[in-house]
Design a protein around this motif. Sequence first.
Motif, PDB file in Angstrom:
ATOM      1  N   HIS A   4      43.451  35.284  66.871  1.00 37.20           N
ATOM      2  CA  HIS A   4      42.591  35.563  65.729  1.00 37.20           C
ATOM      3  C   HIS A   4      41.441  34.569  65.744  1.00 37.20           C
ATOM      4  CE1 HIS A   4      45.413  38.338  63.824  1.00 37.20           C
ATOM      5  NE2 HIS A   4      46.338  37.579  64.369  1.00 37.20           N
ATOM      6  N   HIS A   5      40.230  35.074  65.620  1.00 37.17           N
ATOM      7  CA  HIS A   5      39.039  34.232  65.648  1.00 37.17           C
ATOM      8  C   HIS A   5      38.171  34.527  64.437  1.00 37.17           C
ATOM      9  CE1 HIS A   5      39.534  32.582  69.704  1.00 37.17           C
ATOM     10  NE2 HIS A   5      40.043  33.757  70.014  1.00 37.17           N
ATOM     11  N   GLN A   6      37.349  33.586  64.106  1.00 35.47           N
ATOM     12  CA  GLN A   6      36.342  33.761  63.067  1.00 35.47           C
ATOM     13  C   GLN A   6      35.016  33.442  63.741  1.00 35.47           C
ATOM     14  OE1 GLN A   6      37.304  34.529  59.922  1.00 35.47           O
ATOM     15  NE2 GLN A   6      35.403  34.416  58.836  1.00 35.47           N
ATOM     16  N   GLY A   7      34.157  34.418  63.904  1.00 33.48           N
ATOM     17  CA  GLY A   7      32.918  34.166  64.617  1.00 33.48           C
ATOM     18  C   GLY A   7      31.822  35.121  64.233  1.00 33.48           C
ATOM     19  N   TYR A   8      30.698  34.993  64.886  1.00 33.76           N
ATOM     20  CA  TYR A   8      29.545  35.837  64.601  1.00 33.76           C
ATOM     21  C   TYR A   8      29.699  37.166  65.319  1.00 33.76           C
ATOM     22  CZ  TYR A   8      27.454  31.567  62.840  1.00 33.76           C
ATOM     23  OH  TYR A   8      27.203  30.441  62.130  1.00 33.76           O
ATOM     24  N   THR A   9      29.982  38.211  64.569  1.00 37.27           N
ATOM     25  CA  THR A   9      30.132  39.528  65.180  1.00 37.27           C
ATOM     26  C   THR A   9      29.058  40.494  64.697  1.00 37.27           C
ATOM     27  OG1 THR A   9      31.647  40.179  63.423  1.00 37.27           O
ATOM     28  CG2 THR A   9      32.623  39.311  65.434  1.00 37.27           C
ATOM     29  N   ASP A  10      28.219  40.056  63.782  1.00 38.06           N
ATOM     30  CA  ASP A  10      27.175  40.914  63.246  1.00 38.06           C
ATOM     31  C   ASP A  10      25.828  40.270  63.536  1.00 38.06           C
ATOM     32  OD1 ASP A  10      26.200  43.137  61.973  1.00 38.06           O
ATOM     33  OD2 ASP A  10      26.375  42.281  59.959  1.00 38.06           O
ATOM     34  N   LEU A  11      24.878  41.045  64.014  1.00 33.64           N
ATOM     35  CA  LEU A  11      23.554  40.521  64.341  1.00 33.64           C
ATOM     36  C   LEU A  11      22.510  41.183  63.449  1.00 33.64           C
ATOM     37  CD1 LEU A  11      23.746  40.618  68.235  1.00 33.64           C
ATOM     38  CD2 LEU A  11      24.023  38.637  66.756  1.00 33.64           C
ATOM     39  N   LYS A  12      21.488  40.420  63.130  1.00 31.43           N
ATOM     40  CA  LYS A  12      20.393  40.943  62.323  1.00 31.43           C
ATOM     41  C   LYS A  12      19.102  40.787  63.113  1.00 31.43           C
ATOM     42  CE  LYS A  12      18.919  40.795  57.558  1.00 31.43           C
ATOM     43  NZ  LYS A  12      19.060  40.138  56.279  1.00 31.43           N
ATOM     44  N   ARG A  13      18.265  41.785  63.067  1.00 28.96           N
ATOM     45  CA  ARG A  13      17.030  41.779  63.838  1.00 28.96           C
ATOM     46  C   ARG A  13      15.980  40.933  63.114  1.00 28.96           C
ATOM     47  NH1 ARG A  13      13.977  46.069  67.302  1.00 28.96           N
ATOM     48  NH2 ARG A  13      15.942  45.943  68.322  1.00 28.96           N
ATOM     49  N   TYR A  14      15.373  40.038  63.856  1.00 30.72           N
ATOM     50  CA  TYR A  14      14.248  39.229  63.376  1.00 30.72           C
ATOM     51  C   TYR A  14      13.089  39.463  64.324  1.00 30.72           C
ATOM     52  CZ  TYR A  14      17.157  36.681  60.093  1.00 30.72           C
ATOM     53  OH  TYR A  14      17.969  36.353  59.047  1.00 30.72           O
ATOM     54  N   GLY A  15      12.023  40.009  63.822  1.00 28.38           N
ATOM     55  CA  GLY A  15      10.884  40.295  64.700  1.00 28.38           C
ATOM     56  C   GLY A  15      11.175  41.504  65.559  1.00 28.38           C
ATOM     57  N   ARG A  16      10.424  41.595  66.631  1.00 26.62           N
ATOM     58  CA  ARG A  16      10.546  42.765  67.497  1.00 26.62           C
ATOM     59  C   ARG A  16      11.670  42.675  68.504  1.00 26.62           C
ATOM     60  NH1 ARG A  16       5.177  45.378  70.154  1.00 26.62           N
ATOM     61  NH2 ARG A  16       6.477  46.899  71.166  1.00 26.62           N
ATOM     62  N   ASN A  17      11.826  41.507  69.103  1.00 26.85           N
ATOM     63  CA  ASN A  17      12.779  41.389  70.203  1.00 26.85           C
ATOM     64  C   ASN A  17      13.819  40.293  70.015  1.00 26.85           C
ATOM     65  OD1 ASN A  17      11.544  43.433  71.685  1.00 26.85           O
ATOM     66  ND2 ASN A  17      10.012  42.015  72.472  1.00 26.85           N
ATOM     67  N   SER A  18      14.009  39.814  68.807  1.00 27.10           N
ATOM     68  CA  SER A  18      14.978  38.731  68.648  1.00 27.10           C
ATOM     69  C   SER A  18      16.042  39.104  67.615  1.00 27.10           C
ATOM     70  CB  SER A  18      14.268  37.440  68.237  1.00 27.10           C
ATOM     71  OG  SER A  18      13.673  37.594  66.974  1.00 27.10           O
ATOM     72  N   PHE A  19      17.224  38.588  67.848  1.00 23.44           N
ATOM     73  CA  PHE A  19      18.355  38.817  66.955  1.00 23.44           C
ATOM     74  C   PHE A  19      18.950  37.475  66.576  1.00 23.44           C
ATOM     75  CE2 PHE A  19      18.018  42.629  69.490  1.00 23.44           C
ATOM     76  CZ  PHE A  19      18.167  43.641  68.543  1.00 23.44           C
ATOM     77  N   ARG A  20      19.491  37.397  65.383  1.00 24.53           N
ATOM     78  CA  ARG A  20      20.190  36.197  64.921  1.00 24.53           C
ATOM     79  C   ARG A  20      21.517  36.618  64.318  1.00 24.53           C
ATOM     80  NH1 ARG A  20      15.348  33.052  61.847  1.00 24.53           N
ATOM     81  NH2 ARG A  20      14.120  32.623  63.706  1.00 24.53           N
ATOM     82  N   PRO A  21      22.513  35.728  64.365  1.00 25.91           N
ATOM     83  CA  PRO A  21      23.793  36.066  63.729  1.00 25.91           C
ATOM     84  C   PRO A  21      23.613  36.280  62.230  1.00 25.91           C
ATOM     85  CG  PRO A  21      24.007  34.126  65.124  1.00 25.91           C
ATOM     86  CD  PRO A  21      22.552  34.439  65.045  1.00 25.91           C
ATOM     87  N   ALA A  22      24.217  37.336  61.693  1.00 30.02           N
ATOM     88  CA  ALA A  22      24.067  37.652  60.277  1.00 30.02           C
ATOM     89  C   ALA A  22      25.214  37.080  59.455  1.00 30.02           C
ATOM     90  CB  ALA A  22      23.992  39.149  60.081  1.00 30.02           C
ATOM     91  N   GLY A  23      26.356  36.911  60.029  1.00 29.14           N
ATOM     92  CA  GLY A  23      27.478  36.370  59.282  1.00 29.14           C
ATOM     93  C   GLY A  23      28.725  36.293  60.127  1.00 29.14           C
ATOM     94  N   LYS A  24      29.682  35.516  59.635  1.00 30.87           N
ATOM     95  CA  LYS A  24      30.942  35.381  60.354  1.00 30.87           C
ATOM     96  C   LYS A  24      31.927  36.428  59.860  1.00 30.87           C
ATOM     97  CE  LYS A  24      31.178  30.714  61.972  1.00 30.87           C
ATOM     98  NZ  LYS A  24      32.082  29.622  62.209  1.00 30.87           N
ATOM     99  N   HIS A  25      32.591  37.068  60.803  1.00 32.97           N
ATOM    100  CA  HIS A  25      33.595  38.070  60.478  1.00 32.97           C
ATOM    101  C   HIS A  25      34.821  37.820  61.343  1.00 32.97           C
ATOM    102  CE1 HIS A  25      30.558  40.304  58.288  1.00 32.97           C
ATOM    103  NE2 HIS A  25      29.753  40.113  59.309  1.00 32.97           N
TER     104      HIS A  25
END
Length: 84
Positions: A4-25
């Motif tokens: 069992h892990h707790q990590g960044y599994t959701d990404l949110k788009r920032y700008g045209r070509n970049s993604f950042r983690p949106a939250g830990k799930h």
Amino acid sequence: MIEHHQGYTDLKRYGRNSFRPAGKHPFKIIHNARAVKYDLIQQFEASTGIILPSGVKRNLCTQPVPILGRELAIMKLQIKENKP
């Protein structure tokens, strides 16, 4: 083994070509099928309140996963029918 892990599994788009983690799930990493089968059997035991003998667990663990799910579903239906 299921970890069992707790990590960044959701990404949110920032700008045209970049993604950042949106939250830990929470998520699980599965290393072998036997662990998944044993986990299914434990969930079945917890939901029905019936403890299966080790020989039955061993035989169920050798079955392919679709057959295992079908067998557990049939057993659960039979238990519900036999209860008053």
